[in-house]
Motif scaffolding. Structure first.
Motif, PDB file in Angstrom:
ATOM      1  N   LEU A  20       0.911  -1.108  -0.127  1.00  0.00           N
ATOM      2  CA  LEU A  20       0.165   0.033   0.011  1.00  0.00           C
ATOM      3  C   LEU A  20       0.954   1.261  -0.193  1.00  0.00           C
ATOM      4  N   LEU A  21       1.937   1.212   1.056  1.00  0.00           N
ATOM      5  CA  LEU A  21       2.565   2.437   1.058  1.00  0.00           C
ATOM      6  C   LEU A  21       3.515   2.679  -0.392  1.00  0.00           C
ATOM      7  N   SER A  22       4.065   1.588  -1.028  1.00  0.00           N
ATOM      8  CA  SER A  22       4.803   1.692  -2.318  1.00  0.00           C
ATOM      9  C   SER A  22       3.764   2.230  -3.339  1.00  0.00           C
ATOM     10  N   THR A  23       2.396   1.661  -3.260  1.00  0.00           N
ATOM     11  CA  THR A  23       1.652   2.234  -4.362  1.00  0.00           C
ATOM     12  C   THR A  23       1.484   3.816  -4.234  1.00  0.00           C
ATOM     13  N   GLN A  24       1.189   4.120  -2.806  1.00  0.00           N
ATOM     14  CA  GLN A  24       0.820   5.606  -2.667  1.00  0.00           C
ATOM     15  C   GLN A  24       2.306   6.391  -2.894  1.00  0.00           C
ATOM     16  N   ALA A  25       3.373   5.893  -2.808  1.00  0.00           N
ATOM     17  CA  ALA A  25       4.583   6.598  -3.156  1.00  0.00           C
ATOM     18  C   ALA A  25       4.936   6.708  -4.548  1.00  0.00           C
ATOM     19  N   ALA A  26       4.268   5.732  -5.223  1.00  0.00           N
ATOM     20  CA  ALA A  26       4.452   5.776  -6.800  1.00  0.00           C
ATOM     21  C   ALA A  26       3.449   6.902  -7.405  1.00  0.00           C
ATOM     22  N   GLN A  27       2.714   7.210  -6.718  1.00  0.00           N
ATOM     23  CA  GLN A  27       1.610   8.323  -7.206  1.00  0.00           C
ATOM     24  C   GLN A  27       2.104   9.901  -7.134  1.00  0.00           C
ATOM     25  N   ALA A  28       1.948  10.434  -8.270  1.00  0.00           N
ATOM     26  CA  ALA A  28       2.544  11.664  -8.344  1.00  0.00           C
ATOM     27  C   ALA A  28       1.795  12.797  -7.624  1.00  0.00           C
ATOM     28  N   ALA A  29       2.217  13.697  -6.856  1.00  0.00           N
ATOM     29  CA  ALA A  29       1.661  14.752  -5.912  1.00  0.00           C
ATOM     30  C   ALA A  29       0.868  15.534  -6.880  1.00  0.00           C
ATOM     31  N   ASN A  30      -0.267  16.317  -6.272  1.00  0.00           N
ATOM     32  CA  ASN A  30      -1.029  17.213  -6.832  1.00  0.00           C
ATOM     33  C   ASN A  30      -0.661  18.595  -6.400  1.00  0.00           C
ATOM     34  N   TYR A  31      -0.356  19.388  -7.337  1.00  0.00           N
ATOM     35  CA  TYR A  31       0.206  20.908  -7.101  1.00  0.00           C
ATOM     36  C   TYR A  31      -1.092  22.027  -7.437  1.00  0.00           C
ATOM     37  N   GLN A  32      -1.417  22.903  -6.710  1.00  0.00           N
ATOM     38  CA  GLN A  32      -2.379  23.890  -7.227  1.00  0.00           C
ATOM     39  C   GLN A  32      -1.366  25.179  -7.552  1.00  0.00           C
ATOM     40  N   ILE A  33      -1.740  25.622  -8.911  1.00  0.00           N
ATOM     41  CA  ILE A  33      -0.679  26.733  -9.164  1.00  0.00           C
ATOM     42  C   ILE A  33      -1.132  27.877  -8.552  1.00  0.00           C
ATOM     43  N   ASP A  34      -0.187  28.580  -8.019  1.00  0.00           N
ATOM     44  CA  ASP A  34      -0.233  29.637  -7.087  1.00  0.00           C
ATOM     45  C   ASP A  34      -0.633  30.995  -8.013  1.00  0.00           C
ATOM     46  N   SER A  35      -1.816  31.081  -8.442  1.00  0.00           N
ATOM     47  CA  SER A  35      -2.262  32.264  -9.212  1.00  0.00           C
ATOM     48  C   SER A  35      -2.626  33.401  -8.393  1.00  0.00           C
ATOM     49  N   GLN A  36      -3.142  32.900  -7.085  1.00  0.00           N
ATOM     50  CA  GLN A  36      -3.815  33.552  -6.098  1.00  0.00           C
ATOM     51  C   GLN A  36      -2.465  34.292  -5.561  1.00  0.00           C
ATOM     52  N   GLY A  37      -1.621  33.928  -5.144  1.00  0.00           N
ATOM     53  CA  GLY A  37      -0.332  34.633  -4.587  1.00  0.00           C
ATOM     54  C   GLY A  37       0.323  35.280  -5.608  1.00  0.00           C
ATOM     55  N   MET A  38       0.153  34.911  -6.921  1.00  0.00           N
ATOM     56  CA  MET A  38       0.811  35.529  -8.235  1.00  0.00           C
ATOM     57  C   MET A  38       2.135  35.105  -8.210  1.00  0.00           C
ATOM     58  N   HIS A  39       2.607  33.963  -7.841  1.00  0.00           N
ATOM     59  CA  HIS A  39       3.893  33.207  -8.132  1.00  0.00           C
ATOM     60  C   HIS A  39       3.744  32.533  -9.383  1.00  0.00           C
ATOM     61  N   ALA A  40       3.039  33.028 -10.228  1.00  0.00           N
ATOM     62  CA  ALA A  40       2.984  32.418 -11.364  1.00  0.00           C
ATOM     63  C   ALA A  40       2.466  33.459 -12.463  1.00  0.00           C
ATOM     64  N   ALA A  41       2.968  33.384 -13.844  1.00  0.00           N
ATOM     65  CA  ALA A  41       2.583  34.267 -14.744  1.00  0.00           C
ATOM     66  C   ALA A  41       2.308  33.829 -16.364  1.00  0.00           C
TER      67      ALA A  41
END
Length: 196
Positions: A20-41
């Motif tokens: 179970l842990l190895s399956t979870q570790a293999a999954q890519a993490a989800n990231y939210q683009i920080d457009s609210q804090g405008m650390h993106a353009a």
């Protein structure tokens, strides 16, 4: 009815937990683009009469990406841009660029990029996907590179990338005559994501 003795039961539990842990570790993490804090353009430029560059940006956009540094090819990205937020630092020009001559923002207020594959080779990352703009969907490749990743001062974890691409305006049904030197638009996307 046969029962497992405690030592066998512990072995089965340990094996199951490890899988179970190895399956979870293999999954890519989800990231939210920080457009609210405008650390993106999301920025663009196009030649003006072949004499200079006209630069602009989109003030409002959002998106997310999946990323695993150990398996970058399993990553994905999705970005949605509010075309009504176009800003070239000139109100009258912006009004024209939002009109039916160009982005037709009243009819198509959203542009969207969705990746279909991501491949890493050396220092570069090729992000292939589909861009929908002005009601037209076409394949597009973004040449990207990873800037970095790590913990932030607020207890979160971030990853950042930069990418460039270009496309012909006519490919997306934008045929307003700007002259032969101004048929292609170049875009730069700088995104910093906060791991969810």
């Amino acid at each position: 009815m046969q029962t497992l003795n405690p030592s066998k039961l512990l072995a089965v539990f340990t094996l199951s937990t490890g899988l179970l842990l190895s399956t979870q570790a293999a999954q890519a993490a989800n990231y939210q683009i920080d457009s609210q804090g405008m650390h993106a353009a999301v920025q663009f430029k196009i030649k003006h009469l072949g004499y200079s560059w006209l630069n602009g940006r989109f003030d409002n956009f959002k998106g997310n990406f999946e990323y695993d540094a150990n398996k970058p090819n399993a990553s994905s990205v999705e970005v949605e841009i509010d075309t009504t937020s176009l800003n070239s630092n000139h109100a009258e020009r912006d009004k024209h660029l939002r009109s039916a001559d160009f982005l037709n923002a009243s009819k198509y207020p959203k542009a969207k990029f969705v990746s279909t594959s991501i491949s890493e080779s050396g220092d570069g990352i090729a992000v292939k996907g589909k861009l929908t703009l002005n009601g037209v969907t076409k394949p597009l490749t973004i040449e990207a590179e990873k800037i970095g990743e790590g913990k932030d001062p607020w207890g979160g974890y971030r990853a950042g990338f930069t990418g460039t691409t270009s496309f012909k305006l006519a490919d997306y049904g934008i045929t307003y005559d700007l002259g032969p030197a101004s048929t292609e638009v170049f875009m730069t996307l700088d995104i910093e994501g906060v791991r969810q």
